[in-house]
Write an enzyme that holds these catalytic residues in place. Structure first.
Site, PDB file in Angstrom:
ATOM      1  N   ASP A  12       0.853  -1.201   0.000  1.00 38.07           N
ATOM      2  CA  ASP A  12       0.000   0.000   0.000  1.00 38.07           C
ATOM      3  C   ASP A  12       0.886   1.249   0.000  1.00 38.07           C
ATOM      4  OD1 ASP A  12      -0.801   0.560   3.536  1.00 38.07           O
ATOM      5  OD2 ASP A  12       0.978  -0.342   2.609  1.00 38.07           O
ATOM      6  N   ASP A  17       6.819   1.058   1.932  1.00 39.99           N
ATOM      7  CA  ASP A  17       6.509   0.086   0.871  1.00 39.99           C
ATOM      8  C   ASP A  17       7.389   0.361  -0.356  1.00 39.99           C
ATOM      9  OD1 ASP A  17       3.863   1.014   2.307  1.00 39.99           O
ATOM     10  OD2 ASP A  17       3.493  -1.048   1.689  1.00 39.99           O
ATOM     11  N   ASN A  41      -2.394   2.882   3.245  1.00 38.63           N
ATOM     12  CA  ASN A  41      -1.853   4.203   3.590  1.00 38.63           C
ATOM     13  C   ASN A  41      -2.623   5.332   2.898  1.00 38.63           C
ATOM     14  OD1 ASN A  41       0.302   3.548   5.357  1.00 38.63           O
ATOM     15  ND2 ASN A  41       1.466   2.787   3.591  1.00 38.63           N
ATOM     16  N   THR A 126       2.787  -5.980   2.748  1.00 35.75           N
ATOM     17  CA  THR A 126       3.230  -4.886   3.633  1.00 35.75           C
ATOM     18  C   THR A 126       2.126  -3.840   3.790  1.00 35.75           C
ATOM     19  OG1 THR A 126       4.200  -3.673   1.757  1.00 35.75           O
ATOM     20  CG2 THR A 126       5.662  -5.173   2.978  1.00 35.75           C
ATOM     21  N   PHE A 167      -1.295  -0.811  12.285  1.00 36.97           N
ATOM     22  CA  PHE A 167      -2.119  -0.341  11.172  1.00 36.97           C
ATOM     23  C   PHE A 167      -2.510  -1.451  10.189  1.00 36.97           C
ATOM     24  CE2 PHE A 167      -3.873   2.737   8.316  1.00 36.97           C
ATOM     25  CZ  PHE A 167      -3.647   2.221   7.049  1.00 36.97           C
ATOM     26  N   ASN A 168      -1.558  -2.225   9.663  1.00 33.84           N
ATOM     27  CA  ASN A 168      -1.880  -3.197   8.615  1.00 33.84           C
ATOM     28  C   ASN A 168      -2.889  -4.239   9.072  1.00 33.84           C
ATOM     29  OD1 ASN A 168      -0.212  -1.991   6.734  1.00 33.84           O
ATOM     30  ND2 ASN A 168       1.543  -3.299   7.198  1.00 33.84           N
ATOM     31  N   HIS A 241       9.647   0.149   8.430  1.00 33.12           N
ATOM     32  CA  HIS A 241       8.884  -1.084   8.613  1.00 33.12           C
ATOM     33  C   HIS A 241       9.015  -2.102   7.465  1.00 33.12           C
ATOM     34  CE1 HIS A 241       6.701   0.995  11.875  1.00 33.12           C
ATOM     35  NE2 HIS A 241       6.333   1.935  11.031  1.00 33.12           N
ATOM     36  N   ASP A 242       8.519  -1.750   6.289  1.00 36.43           N
ATOM     37  CA  ASP A 242       8.232  -2.756   5.264  1.00 36.43           C
ATOM     38  C   ASP A 242       9.450  -3.484   4.700  1.00 36.43           C
ATOM     39  OD1 ASP A 242       5.414  -0.837   3.960  1.00 36.43           O
ATOM     40  OD2 ASP A 242       5.589  -2.228   5.644  1.00 36.43           O
TER      41      ASP A 242
END
Ligand code: RIB
Ligand code: CA
Length: 313
Positions: A12, A17, A41, A126, A167-168, A241-242
């Site tokens: 996203d 990402d 996102n 992700t 969030f995800n 993060h991703d």
């Protein structure tokens, strides 16, 4: 000749990402079969454009597939514009977009590709898990044919959208429930490890000095991302993060893993969307998730740096 690992990136975009796509595109160890995009996102229209923008900018010829525009069941589609901005990829200035997404829906691409495979594909989600869950529900026969899912999401400790949820996962907790209870081999790269790879300004400078297109994209993305992470969470460097997902495939020793029985709270009020990970095995339930509990931070940044350097232009 070492056989390339086939992967499908579901995402996203989203700043992190985008860097994950960059990292995947840098490696000759990976065969990226396609990029499936989901709302997260930002809205699906924006996340698809962002995936295409990154691929066009880096001259990556991956097919991009538009996926689900909203969660499986809940009406409200969450976005994270406070972090990723109005476009979902605020900061860098991209050339005019000339690439288009493929005609078939991401969920149908996932089903078709996995069903035709030899069971050798790793999926790296992700973003919210809507596309993956919808594919599992539409064609359950894909479940035993997925080699592994290595996802960014969840946390066995604190969340980021609520004290409990990341969030995800919370963006489509029902989809997460479908995926986490599917029986597919699953590696969860949660906030527990991604919050250890904070992209401090000195890291941004280190990568910008590599001096190619990928380096300037990294620096422009992370300069914006760091600003919004500072405003929202007070971080001096945003958690990247991703890319932990792809980096852990490229570097199998990157993560310390602990198998845990994990279920998604889809009924709670305050803890809705939490990945309830049984860290101590107290439930005696069979672990269904390999949860990342630590990360080699230096190796991670070296992997990102090597990925950026791999781009010639
Ligand atoms: O909670 C962080 C995750 O949510 C990352 O994947 C970020 O891109 C957003 O999708
Ligand atoms: Ca994401």
């Amino acid at each position: 000749m070492v056989k390339k690992q086939k992967i499908i990136i579901d995402c996203d975009p989203g700043h992190d990402d985008a860097i994950n796509i960059m990292l995947a595109g840098s490696s000759d160890k990976l065969d990226v079969l396609g990029i499936t995009v989901v709302a997260g996102n930002q809205t699906i229209e924006k996340t698809v454009k962002n995936a295409l923008r990154v691929c066009q900018y880096l001259d990556l010829s991956y097919p991009v597939y538009a996926g689900c525009p909203q969660p499986m069941i809940r009406a409200r589609q969450m976005i994270a514009d406070d972090i990723h901005g109005e476009t979902g990829l605020d900061g860098p200035v991209f050339p005019e977009l000339t690439r288009n997404a493929e005609d078939i829906h991401a969920v149908l691409f996932l089903i078709d590709t996995i069903m035709k495979s030899e069971g050798d594909i790793i999926i790296t989600p992700t973003g919210p898990l809507t596309n993956i869950a919808m594919a599992m529900r539409l064609e359950p026969k894909i479940v035993p044919k997925i080699k592994r899912i290595v996802l960014m999401g969840g946390s066995y400790q604190m969340g980021n959208v609520t004290p409990a949820a990341e969030f995800n996962i919370i963006a489509d907790a029902d989809a997460a429930h479908v995926v986490f209870s599917s029986g597919v081999p699953l590696t969860m790269c949660g906030l527990d490890v991604t919050r250890k790879v904070l992209c401090f300004p000195e890291i941004v400078d280190r990568m910008r000095k590599i001096g190619n297109k990928a380096a300037s994209l990294f620096a422009d993305l992370m300069t914006y991302f760091n600003k919004s992470q500072k405003e929202v969470f007070g971080w001096d460097g945003g958690p990247l993060h991703d890319p932990v997902t792809v980096a852990s495939i490229l570097e199998p020793e990157l993560l310390k893993i602990k198998p845990m029985y994990t279920e998604i709270d889809i009924r709670g009020l305050g803890s809705y969307g939490r990945t309830n990970c049984d860290y101590f095995g107290y439930s005696k339930r069979t672990p269904n998730v390999d949860v990342a509990i630590d990360i080699d931070v230096e190796k991670f940044w070296d992997t990102i740096g090597a990925g950026i350097k791999a781009y010639s232009a």
